[in-house]
Design an enzyme around this catalytic site. Structure first.
Site, PDB file in Angstrom:
ATOM      1  N   GLU A 100       6.507   4.141  -4.453  1.00 39.74           N
ATOM      2  CA  GLU A 100       6.532   5.405  -3.701  1.00 39.74           C
ATOM      3  C   GLU A 100       7.942   5.779  -3.239  1.00 39.74           C
ATOM      4  O   GLU A 100       8.186   6.005  -2.060  1.00 39.74           O
ATOM      5  CB  GLU A 100       5.524   5.333  -2.541  1.00 39.74           C
ATOM      6  N   ASN A 156       6.385   3.139  -9.550  1.00 37.53           N
ATOM      7  CA  ASN A 156       4.988   3.459  -9.239  1.00 37.53           C
ATOM      8  C   ASN A 156       4.907   4.571  -8.192  1.00 37.53           C
ATOM      9  O   ASN A 156       5.599   4.528  -7.183  1.00 37.53           O
ATOM     10  CB  ASN A 156       4.318   2.182  -8.689  1.00 37.53           C
ATOM     11  N   HIS A 186      -5.144   8.106  -6.887  1.00 36.33           N
ATOM     12  CA  HIS A 186      -6.212   8.069  -5.880  1.00 36.33           C
ATOM     13  C   HIS A 186      -6.757   9.490  -5.802  1.00 36.33           C
ATOM     14  O   HIS A 186      -6.144  10.366  -5.201  1.00 36.33           O
ATOM     15  CB  HIS A 186      -5.643   7.636  -4.524  1.00 36.33           C
ATOM     16  N   GLU A 215      -3.642   2.523  -9.893  1.00 36.38           N
ATOM     17  CA  GLU A 215      -4.461   2.375  -8.672  1.00 36.38           C
ATOM     18  C   GLU A 215      -5.635   3.355  -8.649  1.00 36.38           C
ATOM     19  O   GLU A 215      -5.999   3.875  -7.580  1.00 36.38           O
ATOM     20  CB  GLU A 215      -3.585   2.600  -7.418  1.00 36.38           C
ATOM     21  N   ASP A 266      -8.820   5.312  -8.122  1.00 39.34           N
ATOM     22  CA  ASP A 266     -10.154   5.342  -7.518  1.00 39.34           C
ATOM     23  C   ASP A 266     -10.556   6.797  -7.337  1.00 39.34           C
ATOM     24  O   ASP A 266      -9.707   7.695  -7.328  1.00 39.34           O
ATOM     25  CB  ASP A 266     -10.270   4.509  -6.227  1.00 39.34           C
TER      26      ASP A 266
HETATM   27  O1  9MR Z   1      -5.376  -0.944  -0.315  1.00 39.42           O
HETATM   28  C1  9MR Z   1      -4.266  -1.363   0.447  1.00 39.42           C
HETATM   29  C2  9MR Z   1      -4.690  -1.614   1.884  1.00 39.42           C
HETATM   30  O2  9MR Z   1      -5.575  -2.724   1.940  1.00 39.42           O
HETATM   31  C3  9MR Z   1      -3.463  -1.865   2.749  1.00 39.42           C
HETATM   32  O3  9MR Z   1      -3.856  -1.964   4.121  1.00 39.42           O
HETATM   33  C4  9MR Z   1      -2.447  -0.743   2.572  1.00 39.42           C
HETATM   34  C5  9MR Z   1      -1.166  -0.999   3.340  1.00 39.42           C
HETATM   35  O4  9MR Z   1      -0.475  -2.118   2.848  1.00 39.42           O
HETATM   36  O5  9MR Z   1      -2.115  -0.592   1.205  1.00 39.42           O
HETATM   37  C6  9MR Z   1      -3.216  -0.263   0.399  1.00 39.42           C
HETATM   38  O6  9MR Z   1      -2.785  -0.119  -0.939  1.00 39.42           O
HETATM   39  C7  9MR Z   1      -1.885   0.952  -1.203  1.00 39.42           C
HETATM   40  C8  9MR Z   1      -0.913   0.502  -2.256  1.00 39.42           C
HETATM   41  O7  9MR Z   1      -0.267  -0.670  -1.839  1.00 39.42           O
HETATM   42  C9  9MR Z   1       0.106   1.580  -2.581  1.00 39.42           C
HETATM   43  N1  9MR Z   1      -0.536   2.823  -2.947  1.00 39.42           N
HETATM   44  C10 9MR Z   1      -1.577   3.301  -2.011  1.00 39.42           C
HETATM   45  C11 9MR Z   1      -2.602   2.197  -1.769  1.00 39.42           C
HETATM   46  C12 9MR Z   1      -3.714   2.700  -0.852  1.00 39.42           C
HETATM   47  O8  9MR Z   1      -3.195   3.009   0.412  1.00 39.42           O
END
Ligand code: 9MR
Length: 340
Positions: free
Chosen positions: A152, A193, A229, A259, A261
């Site tokens: 990001e 990413n 997402h 990722e 969903d």
């Molecule tokens: O799914 C992840 C969640 O369990 C964590 O609390 C969060 C913060 O670290 O990150 C979520 O995963 C993210 C990913 O690392 C980056 N892209 C967005 C994902 C969803 O927020």
């Protein structure tokens, strides 16, 4: 009664009770035939849930540790690393013949307290970055299929987002991270990413300009990760998505869906599940039609464990197995697309 005569009944009963037929070819087998990796984000339930671990290993040939490779988890204090959970996930993958996507070395989130509590000079922060990448990517050298080196990086205008990293090191911090990652693990693919870059828009244009510049100048980069997402009633424009993927493929880069969903607004209805299934299928089809699209990863696989309900109030059910590990219409839809 002849015992043999009740065997068909027992098989029927077990299918009726579990809903899952062992005859069904797992997704990973179908994907492998198409030269594709299919996977899911995974958490520490691999150690606590038999059904969790079994379903993951049965269906997927790649996993992404959902949180356990993040900076604050692996590097909780300046002079201390913790790889216990990350090791467990990487070991689990290898034991089950699965590849691992490394997520993520550098991110504006998951910055540990010890880093937030003080000011950094440029040289100091660059050293922190180098040490961290050498330690983490170095530890798993040769065992990680691809790293999300920086996660990001962009804001929604396609410019480098303001963060500790960009404000201290300037926008070139991503290049530094890529060089360090290449040094630490020359065999891992280095991926940029990002979310919200499916369409052709300011953000994906910014991504395009940046990775094209890297390719032109020889900064190591192997591909672009599309998080995806999305919402079940998203107006997906497959043509635009395909054109967007093509411009990255034309740079010689790989495309990873990293990722995916598809969240549903409650209450869940059969119609919404059908829309969700159609969307999963359409995204997968676009990926299959693009030779550079090698990886299709969902952000979890069972609705029992998902970040969605915690982040989007009133939404959920975004994955392909339900809370009881039963395949949903989205699973069947993906299965069908891969079978063709
Ligand atoms: O799914 C992840 C969640 O369990 C964590 O609390 C969060 C913060 O670290 O990150 C979520 O995963 C993210 C990913 O690392 C980056 N892209 C967005 C994902 C969803 O927020």
């Amino acid at each position: 009664m002849n015992v043999l005569r009740i065997i068909p009944f027992l098989i029927f009963l077990s299918i009726a009770l579990t809903g899952y037929s062992a005859d069904e070819v797992p997704l990973r087998e179908l994907a492998a035939k198409r030269g594709m990796l299919i996977g899911a984000a995974a958490n520490m339930m691999i150690q606590r849930g038999t059904q969790y671990a079994e379903t993951l290993a049965r269906e997927m040939n790649i996993l992404t540790p959902e949180n356990e490779l993040k900076f604050h988890r692996t590097h909780p204090a300046e002079d201390r690393y913790d790889f216990q959970n990350a090791d467990a996930l990487v070991d689990f993958a290898e034991t089950n013949g699965m590849k691992v996507r490394g997520h993520t070395l550098i991110w504006h989130q998951s910055i540990p307290r010890w880093m937030r509590d003080r000011e950094w000079t440029r040289d100091e922060l660059l050293n922190v970055m180098r040490d961290h990448i050498q330690a983490v990517a170095g530890r798993y050298k040769g065992r990680i299929y691809a790293w999300d080196v920086v996660n990001e990086y962009f804001d929604n205008k396609g410019e480098p987002r303001k963060s500790l990293w960009s404000e201290t090191l300037g926008s070139a911090y991503m290049e530094y991270a890529h060089h360090f990652a290449l040094e630490a693990d020359p065999s891992a693919k280095l991926i940029v990413n990002e979310y919200d870059i499916e369409n052709i828009n300011a953000k994906s244009d910014g991504m395009y300009r940046r990775v094209k510049d890297y390719v032109d100048r020889g900064v190591p980069v192997d591909g672009v990760g599309f998080q995806m997402h999305v919402l079940y009633d998203w107006r997906f424009d497959a043509d635009e998505f395909a054109r967007n993927l093509q411009r990255f493929a034309d740079l010689g880069l790989e495309i990873h869906i990293t990722e995916l969903d598809v969240r549903i607004k409650q209450p869940v209805t059969p119609e919404k599940l059908k829309k969700q299934a159609d969307l999963y299928a359409a995204i997968l089809r676009t990926c299959l039609d693009q030779p550079a699209c090698k990886v299709f990863i969902m952000w979890g696989f069972t609705d029992r464990f998902s970040w969605i309900p915690f982040t989007f109030k009133g939404f959920g059910d975004g994955l392909i197995f339900d809370r009881d590990f039963q395949p949903k219409p989205a699973y069947e839809a993906i299965h069908e697309v891969l079978s063709r």
